[in-house]
Design a protein around this motif. Structure first.
Motif, PDB file in Angstrom:
ATOM      1  N   VAL A 123       0.831  -1.200   0.000  1.00 58.74           N
ATOM      2  CA  VAL A 123       0.000   0.000   0.000  1.00 58.74           C
ATOM      3  C   VAL A 123       0.871   1.258   0.000  1.00 58.74           C
ATOM      4  CG1 VAL A 123      -1.701   1.302   1.333  1.00 58.74           C
ATOM      5  CG2 VAL A 123      -1.905  -1.176   1.141  1.00 58.74           C
ATOM      6  N   ASP A 124       0.683   2.076  -1.025  1.00 61.30           N
ATOM      7  CA  ASP A 124       1.323   3.390  -1.075  1.00 61.30           C
ATOM      8  C   ASP A 124       0.326   4.380  -0.478  1.00 61.30           C
ATOM      9  OD1 ASP A 124       2.847   5.674  -1.728  1.00 61.30           O
ATOM     10  OD2 ASP A 124       1.834   5.840  -3.663  1.00 61.30           O
ATOM     11  N   PRO A 125       0.644   5.005   0.657  1.00 59.76           N
ATOM     12  CA  PRO A 125      -0.313   5.888   1.330  1.00 59.76           C
ATOM     13  C   PRO A 125      -0.855   7.013   0.444  1.00 59.76           C
ATOM     14  CG  PRO A 125       1.555   5.454   2.762  1.00 59.76           C
ATOM     15  CD  PRO A 125       1.894   4.878   1.425  1.00 59.76           C
ATOM     16  N   VAL A 126      -0.011   7.615  -0.379  1.00 61.42           N
ATOM     17  CA  VAL A 126      -0.463   8.723  -1.228  1.00 61.42           C
ATOM     18  C   VAL A 126      -1.461   8.225  -2.271  1.00 61.42           C
ATOM     19  CG1 VAL A 126       0.273  10.468  -2.906  1.00 61.42           C
ATOM     20  CG2 VAL A 126       1.629  10.072  -0.836  1.00 61.42           C
ATOM     21  N   THR A 127      -1.133   7.135  -2.943  1.00 62.52           N
ATOM     22  CA  THR A 127      -2.018   6.582  -3.968  1.00 62.52           C
ATOM     23  C   THR A 127      -3.338   6.129  -3.364  1.00 62.52           C
ATOM     24  OG1 THR A 127      -0.106   5.857  -5.245  1.00 62.52           O
ATOM     25  CG2 THR A 127      -2.205   4.818  -5.769  1.00 62.52           C
ATOM     26  N   LEU A 128      -3.275   5.454  -2.219  1.00 65.34           N
ATOM     27  CA  LEU A 128      -4.493   4.991  -1.563  1.00 65.34           C
ATOM     28  C   LEU A 128      -5.376   6.164  -1.152  1.00 65.34           C
ATOM     29  CD1 LEU A 128      -6.191   2.631  -0.516  1.00 65.34           C
ATOM     30  CD2 LEU A 128      -4.906   2.780   1.624  1.00 65.34           C
ATOM     31  N   ALA A 129      -4.788   7.169  -0.522  1.00 65.59           N
ATOM     32  CA  ALA A 129      -5.561   8.335  -0.084  1.00 65.59           C
ATOM     33  C   ALA A 129      -6.186   9.069  -1.269  1.00 65.59           C
ATOM     34  CB  ALA A 129      -4.677   9.280   0.733  1.00 65.59           C
ATOM     35  N   GLU A 130      -5.427   9.245  -2.352  1.00 63.71           N
ATOM     36  CA  GLU A 130      -5.972   9.927  -3.539  1.00 63.71           C
ATOM     37  C   GLU A 130      -7.114   9.130  -4.160  1.00 63.71           C
ATOM     38  OE1 GLU A 130      -2.542  10.422  -6.053  1.00 63.71           O
ATOM     39  OE2 GLU A 130      -1.893  12.239  -5.002  1.00 63.71           O
ATOM     40  N   SER A 131      -6.949   7.823  -4.253  1.00 66.83           N
ATOM     41  CA  SER A 131      -7.990   6.975  -4.839  1.00 66.83           C
ATOM     42  C   SER A 131      -9.254   6.990  -3.986  1.00 66.83           C
ATOM     43  CB  SER A 131      -7.484   5.540  -4.998  1.00 66.83           C
ATOM     44  OG  SER A 131      -6.411   5.497  -5.899  1.00 66.83           O
ATOM     45  N   LEU A 132      -9.089   6.898  -2.670  1.00 64.05           N
ATOM     46  CA  LEU A 132     -10.247   6.942  -1.777  1.00 64.05           C
ATOM     47  C   LEU A 132     -10.932   8.302  -1.845  1.00 64.05           C
ATOM     48  CD1 LEU A 132     -12.102   5.712   0.330  1.00 64.05           C
ATOM     49  CD2 LEU A 132     -10.475   6.501   2.079  1.00 64.05           C
ATOM     50  N   ALA A 133     -10.159   9.375  -1.841  1.00 58.18           N
ATOM     51  CA  ALA A 133     -10.746  10.716  -1.902  1.00 58.18           C
ATOM     52  C   ALA A 133     -11.582  10.888  -3.166  1.00 58.18           C
ATOM     53  CB  ALA A 133      -9.649  11.778  -1.831  1.00 58.18           C
ATOM     54  N   GLU A 134     -11.097  10.354  -4.288  1.00 58.53           N
ATOM     55  CA  GLU A 134     -11.867  10.440  -5.535  1.00 58.53           C
ATOM     56  C   GLU A 134     -13.206   9.716  -5.398  1.00 58.53           C
ATOM     57  OE1 GLU A 134     -11.512   8.964 -10.147  1.00 58.53           O
ATOM     58  OE2 GLU A 134      -9.661   9.499  -9.095  1.00 58.53           O
ATOM     59  N   LEU A 135     -13.191   8.534  -4.808  1.00 62.26           N
ATOM     60  CA  LEU A 135     -14.441   7.791  -4.614  1.00 62.26           C
ATOM     61  C   LEU A 135     -15.368   8.509  -3.633  1.00 62.26           C
ATOM     62  CD1 LEU A 135     -13.257   4.069  -4.526  1.00 62.26           C
ATOM     63  CD2 LEU A 135     -14.304   5.342  -6.408  1.00 62.26           C
ATOM     64  N   MET A 136     -14.811   9.132  -2.608  1.00 64.16           N
ATOM     65  CA  MET A 136     -15.626   9.877  -1.653  1.00 64.16           C
ATOM     66  C   MET A 136     -16.299  11.068  -2.324  1.00 64.16           C
ATOM     67  SD  MET A 136     -13.131   9.653   1.702  1.00 64.16           S
ATOM     68  CE  MET A 136     -14.195  10.610   2.806  1.00 64.16           C
ATOM     69  N   ARG A 137     -15.575  11.753  -3.205  1.00 65.95           N
ATOM     70  CA  ARG A 137     -16.173  12.877  -3.951  1.00 65.95           C
ATOM     71  C   ARG A 137     -17.320  12.395  -4.826  1.00 65.95           C
ATOM     72  NH1 ARG A 137     -10.544  13.732  -5.115  1.00 65.95           N
ATOM     73  NH2 ARG A 137      -9.730  15.107  -3.509  1.00 65.95           N
ATOM     74  N   GLN A 138     -17.094  11.276  -5.526  1.00 63.28           N
ATOM     75  CA  GLN A 138     -18.142  10.716  -6.384  1.00 63.28           C
ATOM     76  C   GLN A 138     -19.364  10.318  -5.569  1.00 63.28           C
ATOM     77  OE1 GLN A 138     -16.296   7.496  -8.558  1.00 63.28           O
ATOM     78  NE2 GLN A 138     -14.851   8.853  -9.589  1.00 63.28           N
ATOM     79  N   ARG A 139     -19.124   9.690  -4.427  1.00 64.89           N
ATOM     80  CA  ARG A 139     -20.236   9.245  -3.574  1.00 64.89           C
ATOM     81  C   ARG A 139     -21.007  10.456  -3.024  1.00 64.89           C
ATOM     82  NH1 ARG A 139     -23.506   4.847  -2.636  1.00 64.89           N
ATOM     83  NH2 ARG A 139     -23.909   4.618  -0.425  1.00 64.89           N
ATOM     84  N   ALA A 140     -20.297  11.487  -2.612  1.00 64.40           N
ATOM     85  CA  ALA A 140     -20.962  12.684  -2.103  1.00 64.40           C
ATOM     86  C   ALA A 140     -21.838  13.320  -3.179  1.00 64.40           C
ATOM     87  CB  ALA A 140     -19.924  13.691  -1.592  1.00 64.40           C
ATOM     88  N   ALA A 141     -21.325  13.375  -4.412  1.00 62.40           N
ATOM     89  CA  ALA A 141     -22.095  13.935  -5.524  1.00 62.40           C
ATOM     90  C   ALA A 141     -23.332  13.078  -5.805  1.00 62.40           C
ATOM     91  CB  ALA A 141     -21.218  14.039  -6.765  1.00 62.40           C
ATOM     92  N   ALA A 142     -23.189  11.768  -5.760  1.00 65.00           N
ATOM     93  CA  ALA A 142     -24.316  10.871  -6.025  1.00 65.00           C
ATOM     94  C   ALA A 142     -25.379  10.988  -4.942  1.00 65.00           C
ATOM     95  CB  ALA A 142     -23.817   9.429  -6.127  1.00 65.00           C
ATOM     96  N   LEU A 143     -24.969  11.155  -3.691  1.00 62.96           N
ATOM     97  CA  LEU A 143     -25.924  11.247  -2.592  1.00 62.96           C
ATOM     98  C   LEU A 143     -26.646  12.587  -2.571  1.00 62.96           C
ATOM     99  CD1 LEU A 143     -23.880   9.557   0.263  1.00 62.96           C
ATOM    100  CD2 LEU A 143     -25.830   8.604  -0.972  1.00 62.96           C
ATOM    101  N   SER A 144     -25.985  13.625  -3.072  1.00 62.81           N
ATOM    102  CA  SER A 144     -26.612  14.947  -3.042  1.00 62.81           C
ATOM    103  C   SER A 144     -27.510  15.192  -4.253  1.00 62.81           C
ATOM    104  CB  SER A 144     -25.551  16.040  -2.944  1.00 62.81           C
ATOM    105  OG  SER A 144     -24.779  16.075  -4.130  1.00 62.81           O
ATOM    106  N   GLY A 145     -27.377  14.343  -5.273  1.00 65.11           N
ATOM    107  CA  GLY A 145     -28.121  14.551  -6.520  1.00 65.11           C
ATOM    108  C   GLY A 145     -29.387  13.831  -6.626  1.00 65.11           C
TER     109      GLY A 145
END
Length: 145
Positions: A123-145
Motif C-alpha cells: 500500500v502506497d499511502p499517497v495513492t491509496l488516499a488519492e484513490s479513496l478521496a476520488e471515490l468519496m467525492r463521487q459518492r458525495a455527488a451521487a448522494l446529493s443529486g
C-alpha cells in the motif's frame, strides 16, 4: 448526513475488508482521519469476514450506511475480487469499491470484479488516499443529486 468537506462534523463511513488485521491497519494508517482536505473525515468500519461485509452493506438504516468500501483482493477464504463482483450484483445501490490487489498485473481481474478503483500492494499511502478521496467525492455527488 452532511458530506461537505468544510463541515467539521461531516463523516463518511468507509468499510475495510481483509482477513488480515495488519492489512486493515495499513489501510487505516495510510488514509488517516481525512484522505484529502475537500472530503469529509473518515469513520472506519472494519470487517474480517465476508458475511459481516454483506450484513453491513445490506443494512438499510441510513445511520449505518457504508459510503465507500475497500476490499483486500488477497483476503481468504473469500477474496476481495470475488466479493466485489458479488456485492455489485446483489446490493442495491452498492457503494463504490476500492480494491487492493497483490500485483499490478491483477488489474484485469479488478476490471472483472467491477471495482471503481484499484491500488496494488504494498500500500502506497499517497495513492491509496488519492484513490479513496476520488471515490468519496463521487459518492458525495451521487448522494446529493
Amino acid at each position: 448526513m452532511v458530506v461537505s468537506g468544510t463541515d467539521t462534523g461531516a463523516r463518511m463511513r468507509v468499510l475495510v475488508y481483509s482477513d488480515n488485521a495488519d492489512t486493515r491497519e495499513q489501510v487505516r494508517l495510510a488514509i488517516g482521519r481525512r484522505p484529502a482536505a475537500d472530503v469529509p473525515k473518515v469513520e472506519f468500519v472494519e470487517c474480517a469476514t465476508s458475511p459481516v461485509v454483506l450484513r453491513r452493506l445490506e443494512d438499510t438504516d441510513p445511520a449505518a450506511r457504508i459510503d465507500v468500501a475497500i476490499f483486500d483482493g488477497e483476503a481468504s477464504p473469500v477474496g476481495g475480487m470475488g466479493l466485489c463482483r458479488q456485492v455489485k450484483d446483489e446490493i442495491y445501490r452498492c457503494p463504490p469499491v476500492l480494491l487492493l490487489v497483490g500485483r499490478r498485473d491483477d488489474g484485469w481481474l479488478a476490471t472483472w470484479s467491477r471495482a471503481e478503483q484499484v491500488v496494488s500492494h504494498p500500500v502506497d499511502p499517497v495513492t491509496l488516499a488519492e484513490s479513496l478521496a476520488e471515490l468519496m467525492r463521487q459518492r458525495a455527488a451521487a448522494l446529493s443529486g
